[in-house]
Design an enzyme around this catalytic site. Structure first.
Site, PDB file in Angstrom:
ATOM      1  N   LYS A 146       4.272   2.183  -2.330  1.00 17.79           N
ATOM      2  CA  LYS A 146       4.646   3.397  -3.079  1.00 17.79           C
ATOM      3  C   LYS A 146       6.086   3.764  -2.706  1.00 17.79           C
ATOM      4  O   LYS A 146       6.921   4.090  -3.559  1.00 17.79           O
ATOM      5  CB  LYS A 146       3.709   4.567  -2.733  1.00 17.79           C
ATOM      6  CG  LYS A 146       2.197   4.277  -2.868  1.00 17.79           C
ATOM      7  CD  LYS A 146       1.362   5.517  -2.513  1.00 17.79           C
ATOM      8  CE  LYS A 146      -0.004   5.249  -1.891  1.00 17.79           C
ATOM      9  NZ  LYS A 146      -1.029   4.640  -2.638  1.00 17.79           N
TER      10      LYS A 146
ATOM     11  N   HIS B 259      -7.593  -5.671   0.027  1.00 15.76           N
ATOM     12  CA  HIS B 259      -6.351  -4.939   0.249  1.00 15.76           C
ATOM     13  C   HIS B 259      -5.641  -5.524   1.471  1.00 15.76           C
ATOM     14  O   HIS B 259      -6.098  -5.343   2.606  1.00 15.76           O
ATOM     15  CB  HIS B 259      -6.771  -3.486   0.518  1.00 15.76           C
ATOM     16  CG  HIS B 259      -5.655  -2.517   0.554  1.00 15.76           C
ATOM     17  ND1 HIS B 259      -4.950  -2.161  -0.567  1.00 15.76           N
ATOM     18  CD2 HIS B 259      -5.127  -1.795   1.588  1.00 15.76           C
ATOM     19  CE1 HIS B 259      -4.045  -1.256  -0.241  1.00 15.76           C
ATOM     20  NE2 HIS B 259      -4.133  -1.022   1.057  1.00 15.76           N
TER      21      HIS B 259
ATOM     22  N   SER C 161       0.819  -1.203   0.000  1.00 20.38           N
ATOM     23  CA  SER C 161       0.000   0.000   0.000  1.00 20.38           C
ATOM     24  C   SER C 161       0.857   1.259   0.000  1.00 20.38           C
ATOM     25  O   SER C 161       1.729   1.406  -0.838  1.00 20.38           O
ATOM     26  CB  SER C 161      -0.947  -0.073   1.191  1.00 20.38           C
ATOM     27  OG  SER C 161      -2.090   0.667   0.897  1.00 20.38           O
TER      28      SER C 161
HETATM   29  C1  GCU Z   1      -5.367   4.704   1.857  1.00 21.73           C
HETATM   30  C2  GCU Z   1      -4.788   5.527   0.747  1.00 21.73           C
HETATM   31  C3  GCU Z   1      -3.982   4.667  -0.221  1.00 21.73           C
HETATM   32  C4  GCU Z   1      -2.973   3.841   0.542  1.00 21.73           C
HETATM   33  C5  GCU Z   1      -3.667   3.078   1.645  1.00 21.73           C
HETATM   34  C6  GCU Z   1      -2.737   2.321   2.581  1.00 21.73           C
HETATM   35  O1  GCU Z   1      -6.326   3.839   1.343  1.00 21.73           O
HETATM   36  O2  GCU Z   1      -5.842   6.179   0.108  1.00 21.73           O
HETATM   37  O3  GCU Z   1      -3.312   5.461  -1.172  1.00 21.73           O
HETATM   38  O4  GCU Z   1      -2.299   2.981  -0.338  1.00 21.73           O
HETATM   39  O5  GCU Z   1      -4.358   3.988   2.467  1.00 21.73           O
HETATM   40  O6  GCU Z   1      -1.576   2.655   2.705  1.00 21.73           O
HETATM   41  O7  GCU Z   1      -3.226   1.409   3.246  1.00 21.73           O
END
Ligand code: GCU
Length: 424
Positions: A265, A402, A261
């Protein structure tokens, strides 16, 4: 389908109705856009060799992502030091060697400290290793009672019994399901993890973490083209790699930087900026990670910059609701990692992260891998669920939400064995 998870995230956004209004989950509403060509320079020149990519195109793309997306690191540290806090050669029921190493970063007479928790296969002399941040402290990834509890600020979480922003004994092991430690060790790899809040606490305050070390007197935030939290976390990954280079039990030429997540990034950006990483694994990294921004499917640039104003450079806000003005897209971030192994993974119910956008990004990065004679993703059709593609660029989509699951780790370990040429 909007899951409870997405709903929670939307609540996070200050203007909830605005965010809901914006979120597109329909393929037919994806705007028409052209994918910026990795092989044409900003000046319109075509390139066709790996040499030209390295000499011309890669540097200008890297510069763009640095100045306009994640933000530049504003200088060098004065000092990086390492201290072995603890070591045990009989950890995890005798399977592994455990080390906990404190890293201190110093600049302008200010310091921050973070602790790397490392498990290595007991009998290996020089282990390849997965390196990944965790969200709730090193002690949350295992029931091992010897793992220290971080004193850094933490996000409150009812599920993990975290309140008042403090980590406690109660959350020990509560995230163990996301870390297939035994599988990793049994297959000959090490695992290293760091609590990401020790590098930069994940809140809209750029005074309380790594950035602060670099400030001039009176400065309270980075310049417009300088780093937000994602680039700070990426920088932290590189400092852990500095440590690995000094550890005789770790093969620093075989470090796979991993993240889930927001931390996926950060892992991608670490792989792009630090060529010492042997490969990168992006697990459900979504918007600002592997997913193409121009598709505007699920989370968008405007939404991410509104919910998490501290993640990217200030300059990235220029692209809020303005994706068409972006001269790049995230497949070019992936291409910066070429020719090193890269794994992009999605989950079917994780529509917020746009699985198709993650896949297409891997597909479009493949032409750069091709310049190096490496195989990426050759078919523009997405593979079916649980039909992984394991080339130098790898991709899978699995059932479910997720998360990081055993299925994901099984793929990573199998692929890494082949692409780091271990064949164990
Ligand atoms: C939120 C956010 C995402 C990110 C995620 C996470 O959903 O909007 O961009 O990837 O958190 O880190 O769990």
């Amino acid at each position: 389908m909007k899951t409870l998870f997405h709903f929670t995230i939307l609540l996070f956004v200050c203007s909830m109705s605005f965010a809901q209004f914006e979120t597109n989950y329909e393929e037919r509403n994806v705007p028409k856009f052209s994918v910026p060509d990795p092989l044409t320079t900003f000046a319109g020149e075509k390139i066709s060799t790996s040499e030209d990519w390295i000499a011309q195109r890669r540097p200008e793309l890297l510069k763009f992502f640095e100045n306009k997306v994640y933000g530049k690191v504003p200088g060098n540290l004065d000092e990086v030091t390492f201290k072995l806090l603890e070591e045990n050669k009989n950890a995890l029921n005798g399977k592994a060697r455990r080390k906990q190493v404190e890293v201190t970063l110093t600049k302008n007479e200010k310091s921050i400290r973070f602790t790397i928790l490392i498990y290595l296969p007991k009998n290996s002399t020089l282990a390849p290793i997965f390196l990944g941040y965790n969200f709730f402290g090193n002690h949350s990834i295992t029931t091992d009672t010897n793992v220290f509890i971080s004193e850094a600020w933490a996000m409150n979480s009812e599920a993990l019994s975290i309140s008042e922003h403090r980590l406690t004994e109660v959350s020990r092991g509560l995230r163990a399901h996301r870390w297939a430690i035994e599988k990793i060790i049994d297959r000959g790899f090490g695992l290293a993890t760091i609590y990401y809040g020790e590098i930069d606490p994940d809140k809209n305050d750029l005074m309380d973490g790594l950035q602060n070390l670099f400030y001039e007197k009176g400065q309270e935030r980075p310049e417009r083209n300088e780093w937000g939290s994602l680039a700070a976390w990426a920088f932290g990954y590189s400092r852990a790699l500095d440590y690995f280079e000094q550890d005789n039990n770790i093969d620093a030429s075989k470090v796979l930087v991993f993240g889930h997540s927001r931390l996926g990034k950060a892992a991608l950006w670490a792989g792009a900026t630090d060529k010492r990483f042997a490969g990168v694994i992006s697990n459900n990294s979504g918007c600002g990670g592997a997913a193409l921004s121009k598709r505007r499917f699920g989370e968008t640039i405007n939404v991410i910059n509104t919910s998490f104003p501290h993640w990217f450079s200030y300059n990235f806000k220029n692209y809020n609701n303005n994706e068409e003005a972006l001269p790049v897209d995230q497949h070019q971030l992936l291409a910066l990692i070429a020719p090193r192994p890269l794994y992009v993974a999605s989950a079917k119910e994780d529509e917020w992260a746009d699985p198709k956008g993650e896949f297409l990004s891997a597909y479009h990065a493949s032409q750069i891998y091709g310049l190096f004679g490496k195989k990426g993703i050759s078919n523009i059709e997405m593979p079916e669920v649980h039909k992984p593609i394991h080339n130098t660029i790898a991709y899978h989509i699995r059932e479910g939400k997720h998360d990081v699951t055993d299925y994901d780790w099984e793929q990573y370990v199998t692929w890494a064995s082949e692409f780091l040429k271990l064949n164990r």
